[in-house]
Design a protein around this motif. Structure first.
Motif, PDB file in Angstrom:
ATOM      1  N   UNK A 146       0.804  -1.225   0.000  1.00 35.64           N
ATOM      2  CA  UNK A 146       0.000   0.000   0.000  1.00 35.64           C
ATOM      3  C   UNK A 146       0.837   1.275   0.000  1.00 35.64           C
ATOM      4  N   UNK A 147       2.000   1.239   0.634  1.00 34.64           N
ATOM      5  CA  UNK A 147       2.809   2.449   0.809  1.00 34.64           C
ATOM      6  C   UNK A 147       3.224   3.030  -0.541  1.00 34.64           C
ATOM      7  N   UNK A 148       2.976   4.340  -0.702  1.00 32.74           N
ATOM      8  CA  UNK A 148       3.349   5.043  -1.929  1.00 32.74           C
ATOM      9  C   UNK A 148       4.493   6.025  -1.709  1.00 32.74           C
ATOM     10  N   UNK A 149       5.048   6.060  -0.499  1.00 25.48           N
ATOM     11  CA  UNK A 149       6.175   6.932  -0.210  1.00 25.48           C
ATOM     12  C   UNK A 149       5.821   8.410  -0.244  1.00 25.48           C
ATOM     13  N   UNK A 150       4.600   8.755   0.124  1.00 27.06           N
ATOM     14  CA  UNK A 150       4.141  10.139   0.080  1.00 27.06           C
ATOM     15  C   UNK A 150       4.856  10.993   1.119  1.00 27.06           C
ATOM     16  N   UNK A 151       5.108  10.453   2.301  1.00 23.81           N
ATOM     17  CA  UNK A 151       5.916  11.132   3.295  1.00 23.81           C
ATOM     18  C   UNK A 151       5.175  11.893   4.373  1.00 23.81           C
ATOM     19  N   UNK A 152       3.877  11.744   4.474  1.00 26.20           N
ATOM     20  CA  UNK A 152       3.145  12.407   5.557  1.00 26.20           C
ATOM     21  C   UNK A 152       3.669  11.942   6.911  1.00 26.20           C
ATOM     22  N   UNK A 153       3.945  10.653   7.028  1.00 32.25           N
ATOM     23  CA  UNK A 153       4.459  10.116   8.288  1.00 32.25           C
ATOM     24  C   UNK A 153       5.788  10.765   8.652  1.00 32.25           C
ATOM     25  N   UNK A 154       6.659  10.914   7.676  1.00 32.79           N
ATOM     26  CA  UNK A 154       7.963  11.523   7.923  1.00 32.79           C
ATOM     27  C   UNK A 154       7.817  12.979   8.357  1.00 32.79           C
ATOM     28  N   UNK A 155       6.911  13.695   7.737  1.00 31.42           N
ATOM     29  CA  UNK A 155       6.752  15.106   8.099  1.00 31.42           C
ATOM     30  C   UNK A 155       6.184  15.271   9.503  1.00 31.42           C
ATOM     31  N   UNK A 156       5.465  14.280   9.995  1.00 33.75           N
ATOM     32  CA  UNK A 156       4.866  14.373  11.323  1.00 33.75           C
ATOM     33  C   UNK A 156       5.718  13.743  12.419  1.00 33.75           C
ATOM     34  N   UNK A 157       6.555  12.774  12.059  1.00 32.45           N
ATOM     35  CA  UNK A 157       7.378  12.081  13.061  1.00 32.45           C
ATOM     36  C   UNK A 157       8.695  11.651  12.412  1.00 32.45           C
ATOM     37  N   UNK A 207      11.615  11.388  13.356  1.00 30.57           N
ATOM     38  CA  UNK A 207      12.534  10.542  14.123  1.00 30.57           C
ATOM     39  C   UNK A 207      12.216   9.058  13.937  1.00 30.57           C
ATOM     40  N   UNK A 208      11.049   8.766  13.357  1.00 31.55           N
ATOM     41  CA  UNK A 208      10.615   7.375  13.228  1.00 31.55           C
ATOM     42  C   UNK A 208      10.412   6.921  11.787  1.00 31.55           C
ATOM     43  N   UNK A 209      10.237   7.875  10.871  1.00 32.24           N
ATOM     44  CA  UNK A 209       9.974   7.532   9.471  1.00 32.24           C
ATOM     45  C   UNK A 209      10.883   8.343   8.566  1.00 32.24           C
ATOM     46  N   UNK A 210      11.301   7.714   7.461  1.00 35.14           N
ATOM     47  CA  UNK A 210      12.120   8.419   6.480  1.00 35.14           C
ATOM     48  C   UNK A 210      11.772   7.901   5.094  1.00 35.14           C
ATOM     49  N   UNK A 211      11.550   8.819   4.172  1.00 35.09           N
ATOM     50  CA  UNK A 211      11.308   8.455   2.781  1.00 35.09           C
ATOM     51  C   UNK A 211      12.586   8.768   2.020  1.00 35.09           C
ATOM     52  N   UNK A 212      13.122   7.759   1.340  1.00 39.15           N
ATOM     53  CA  UNK A 212      14.387   7.973   0.629  1.00 39.15           C
ATOM     54  C   UNK A 212      14.146   8.593  -0.745  1.00 39.15           C
ATOM     55  N   UNK A 213      15.203   8.770  -1.504  1.00 42.35           N
ATOM     56  CA  UNK A 213      15.116   9.413  -2.813  1.00 42.35           C
ATOM     57  C   UNK A 213      14.290   8.626  -3.816  1.00 42.35           C
ATOM     58  N   UNK A 214      14.116   7.338  -3.568  1.00 38.70           N
ATOM     59  CA  UNK A 214      13.309   6.496  -4.450  1.00 38.70           C
ATOM     60  C   UNK A 214      11.870   6.381  -3.963  1.00 38.70           C
ATOM     61  N   UNK A 215      11.494   7.238  -3.008  1.00 43.09           N
ATOM     62  CA  UNK A 215      10.152   7.281  -2.423  1.00 43.09           C
ATOM     63  C   UNK A 215       9.784   5.989  -1.696  1.00 43.09           C
ATOM     64  N   UNK A 216      10.789   5.358  -1.101  1.00 48.22           N
ATOM     65  CA  UNK A 216      10.574   4.175  -0.271  1.00 48.22           C
ATOM     66  C   UNK A 216      10.662   4.614   1.179  1.00 48.22           C
ATOM     67  N   UNK A 217       9.621   4.302   1.943  1.00 48.66           N
ATOM     68  CA  UNK A 217       9.575   4.701   3.341  1.00 48.66           C
ATOM     69  C   UNK A 217      10.272   3.658   4.199  1.00 48.66           C
ATOM     70  N   UNK A 218      11.074   4.141   5.146  1.00 49.61           N
ATOM     71  CA  UNK A 218      11.779   3.275   6.079  1.00 49.61           C
ATOM     72  C   UNK A 218      11.364   3.645   7.498  1.00 49.61           C
ATOM     73  N   UNK A 219      11.100   2.635   8.299  1.00 52.68           N
ATOM     74  CA  UNK A 219      10.817   2.858   9.710  1.00 52.68           C
ATOM     75  C   UNK A 219      12.162   2.871  10.424  1.00 52.68           C
TER      76      UNK A 219
END
Length: 65
Positions: A9-20, A22-34
């Motif tokens: 489901x994850x599309x690497x949009x980055x809302x999680x990263x913008x809100x937290x 310290x816990x989420x990061x979207x890389x240059x390929x739009x892959x989210x990492x916890x």
């Protein structure tokens, strides 16, 4: 609590990263990492808000096991 990501489901949009960031990061390929799948209780509000902000509902929380 534990953070779970549904990679289908994850599309690497980055809302999680913008809100937290310290816990989420979207890389240059739009892959989210916890960055920390087991956040401390003191971070609960930020993590819960970040999970709830996911527009494709790819994130969930479960009790720590």
């Amino acid at each position: 609590m534990r953070i779970h990501v549904d990679r289908d489901l994850c599309e690497g949009i980055g809302m999680c990263e913008s809100m937290a960031h310290a816990f989420f990061e979207v890389d240059d390929d739009e892959v989210m990492h916890v960055l920390d799948p087991h956040p401390a209780e003191e971070h609960r509000l930020h993590v819960v808000a970040a999970v709830a902000s996911c527009p494709v509902q790819a994130l969930s929380l479960t009790p720590r096991s």
